[in-house]
Scaffold this motif. Structure first.
Motif, PDB file in Angstrom:
ATOM      1  N   ALA A  13       0.831  -1.199   0.000  1.00  0.00           N
ATOM      2  CA  ALA A  13       0.000   0.000   0.000  1.00  0.00           C
ATOM      3  C   ALA A  13       0.867   1.251   0.000  1.00  0.00           C
ATOM      4  N   VAL A  14       0.392   2.261  -0.704  1.00  0.00           N
ATOM      5  CA  VAL A  14       0.988   3.586  -0.690  1.00  0.00           C
ATOM      6  C   VAL A  14      -0.109   4.557  -0.259  1.00  0.00           C
ATOM      7  N   GLU A  15       0.294   5.764   0.075  1.00  0.00           N
ATOM      8  CA  GLU A  15      -0.672   6.724   0.605  1.00  0.00           C
ATOM      9  C   GLU A  15      -1.832   6.993  -0.350  1.00  0.00           C
ATOM     10  N   SER A  16      -1.600   6.891  -1.652  1.00  0.00           N
ATOM     11  CA  SER A  16      -2.696   7.125  -2.600  1.00  0.00           C
ATOM     12  C   SER A  16      -3.764   6.023  -2.525  1.00  0.00           C
ATOM     13  N   ILE A  50      -1.496   3.668   7.717  1.00  0.00           N
ATOM     14  CA  ILE A  50      -0.521   3.053   6.805  1.00  0.00           C
ATOM     15  C   ILE A  50       0.894   3.405   7.254  1.00  0.00           C
ATOM     16  N   ARG A  51       1.143   4.672   7.530  1.00  0.00           N
ATOM     17  CA  ARG A  51       2.470   5.117   7.972  1.00  0.00           C
ATOM     18  C   ARG A  51       2.903   4.408   9.244  1.00  0.00           C
ATOM     19  N   ASP A  52       1.993   4.351  10.220  1.00  0.00           N
ATOM     20  CA  ASP A  52       2.328   3.729  11.515  1.00  0.00           C
ATOM     21  C   ASP A  52       2.630   2.244  11.353  1.00  0.00           C
ATOM     22  N   ARG A  53       1.800   1.543  10.599  1.00  0.00           N
ATOM     23  CA  ARG A  53       2.025   0.103  10.381  1.00  0.00           C
ATOM     24  C   ARG A  53       3.377  -0.142   9.729  1.00  0.00           C
ATOM     25  N   GLN A  54       3.633   0.589   8.653  1.00  0.00           N
ATOM     26  CA  GLN A  54       4.875   0.384   7.916  1.00  0.00           C
ATOM     27  C   GLN A  54       6.087   0.800   8.731  1.00  0.00           C
ATOM     28  N   ALA A  55       5.975   1.866   9.525  1.00  0.00           N
ATOM     29  CA  ALA A  55       7.086   2.306  10.375  1.00  0.00           C
ATOM     30  C   ALA A  55       7.416   1.258  11.436  1.00  0.00           C
ATOM     31  N   ALA A  56       6.395   0.514  11.867  1.00  0.00           N
ATOM     32  CA  ALA A  56       6.600  -0.544  12.867  1.00  0.00           C
ATOM     33  C   ALA A  56       7.105  -1.837  12.224  1.00  0.00           C
ATOM     34  N   GLY A  57       7.258  -1.849  10.909  1.00  0.00           N
ATOM     35  CA  GLY A  57       7.769  -3.027  10.219  1.00  0.00           C
ATOM     36  C   GLY A  57       6.699  -4.015   9.790  1.00  0.00           C
ATOM     37  N   PHE A  58       5.446  -3.602   9.863  1.00  0.00           N
ATOM     38  CA  PHE A  58       4.354  -4.491   9.478  1.00  0.00           C
ATOM     39  C   PHE A  58       3.898  -4.189   8.060  1.00  0.00           C
TER      40      PHE A  58
END
Length: 176
Positions: A13-16, A50-58
């Motif tokens: 997923a990307v922000e768009s 999305i940002r939080d999940r990806q920043a946590a490595g998920f």
């Protein structure tokens, strides 16, 4: 949106993607017992998610139809916040109401399972509203086993809901 789902591509997923993810999430909130939340969210909320999940490595994965439409999303995260559970994850998977039953959920789940295996996870947990026979059947198809049921632990639409737990052992390690 009436996507044709004969073949879906799974991507990150990307922000768009947040607008469609918001639409799918809010539909589940308003019309299903898949999410035990009563408040809808806005696009900003899903961008931050999305940002939080990806920043946590998920992972946050999306299913994209042959026509290029995002038709579903999935993720996993910590099952419980304590160190002893770090090899166990709980997942979520949601498909657009017009694309359900055509393989997007299976494709998303298969990709999530593979991601979890590659990242050293040992068990994946699913918490499913007990009346959601389609989700339970999908999980069984993927090898998940029912591991328990909690009665009347949630409520939505003016009724009590039961929660079925299912789990999939992702590897055969005897020790972490």
């Amino acid at each position: 949106m009436k996507p044709e789902v004969s073949m879906v591509k799974i991507g990150t997923a990307v922000e768009s993607d947040a607008a469609v993810i918001t639409e799918i999430y809010n539909d589940a909130v308003q019309n299903t017992t898949a999410i035990w939340n009563e408040k809808t969210v806005d696009i900003g909320n899903r961008i931050q998610w999305i940002r939080d999940r990806q920043a946590a490595g998920f992972p946050v994965l999306v299913a994209v139809s042959e026509a290029g439409e995002t038709i579903g999303y999935a993720s996993y995260g910590d099952w419980r916040p304590w160190d002893g559970y770090r090899h166990t994850v709980e997942h979520s998977v949601y498909v657009h109401k017009d694309a359900r039953g055509h393989g997007a959920g299976l494709a998303l789940m298969s990709a999530l399972i593979e991601h979890a295996r590659k990242h050293g996870k040992h068990v994946m947990v699913a918490g499913i509203e007990s009346g959601n026979r389609a989700s339970i059947a999908l999980h069984e198809k993927l090898g998940f086993k029912q591991s328990g049921q909690l009665h009347e632990v949630g409520m939505k639409f003016g009724r009590w809901l039961d929660l079925t737990f299912m789990q999939l052992k992702l590897d055969t390690r005897e020790r972490p």
